[in-house]
Design an enzyme around this catalytic site. Structure first.
Site, PDB file in Angstrom:
ATOM      1  N   PRO A  65       0.832  -1.214   0.000  1.00  9.12           N
ATOM      2  CA  PRO A  65       0.000   0.000   0.000  1.00  9.12           C
ATOM      3  C   PRO A  65       0.857   1.250   0.000  1.00  9.12           C
ATOM      4  CG  PRO A  65       0.088  -0.935   2.206  1.00  9.12           C
ATOM      5  CD  PRO A  65       0.873  -1.867   1.314  1.00  9.12           C
ATOM      6  N   CYS A  66       1.728   1.376  -0.974  1.00  8.51           N
ATOM      7  CA  CYS A  66       2.636   2.518  -1.007  1.00  8.51           C
ATOM      8  C   CYS A  66       1.866   3.830  -1.170  1.00  8.51           C
ATOM      9  CB  CYS A  66       3.649   2.346  -2.134  1.00  8.51           C
ATOM     10  SG  CYS A  66       2.911   1.764  -3.662  1.00  8.51           S
ATOM     11  N   HIS A  67       0.601   3.728  -1.561  1.00  8.30           N
ATOM     12  CA  HIS A  67      -0.187   4.951  -1.720  1.00  8.30           C
ATOM     13  C   HIS A  67      -0.517   5.558  -0.363  1.00  8.30           C
ATOM     14  CE1 HIS A  67      -3.082   1.593  -1.430  1.00  8.30           C
ATOM     15  NE2 HIS A  67      -3.747   2.446  -0.665  1.00  8.30           N
TER      16      HIS A  67
END
Length: 115
Positions: A65-67
């Site tokens: 979930p790099c966002h």
DNA sequence: CAGATGACCGCAG
DNA sequence: TCTGCGGCCATCT
């Protein structure tokens, strides 16, 4: 495999990037984390830039979930318009200017320290 | 090898 | 919270 995070010196940031992935994966929905915090958890507060660079080089094959990772001001990733949509779906609070409301959506990373 | 670049941070105003 | 300035670290040219 990606040709990142490896040098000829043998001494690499393998533990560094590994810890980054672990931390990012532990970020719950509706919460966000900053590069500085992640770098600090690893033990390298000056390596904040490396965290961001590592995520960018990160292949889409990796489920991260790099966002949910933003900078200290809550600014989203430039050139990545999709990130705002993802965060919006996560019920993350946004400000009028498009930045994330850190006071509300900032991940309480202290829980990981207590554990 | 030196200079420029970047999904950044901290501080001061 | 935003802007400006300096600094940090690895990669690119």
């Amino acid at each position: 495999m990606v040709k990142d995070y490896k040098t000829d010196k043998g001494k690499v940031d393998e533990n560094f990037c590994r810890d980054v992935y672990e931390i990012v994966k532990n970020i719950p929905e509706g919460k966000v984390c900053t590069y500085g915090i992640i770098a600090r958890l690893i033990g390298k507060p000056q390596a904040s830039r490396m965290v961001g660079r590592a995520l960018k080089h990160l292949p889409e094959s990796v489920n991260l979930p790099c966002h949910r990772v933003v900078n200290a001001t809550g600014r989203l990733v430039p050139g990545w318009n999709e990130q705002s949509l993802l965060l919006n779906d996560e019920k993350v609070c946004f400000k009028s200017n498009g930045c994330v409301d850190m006071s509300l959506s900032l991940w309480d990373y202290e829980v990981i320290l207590l554990k």
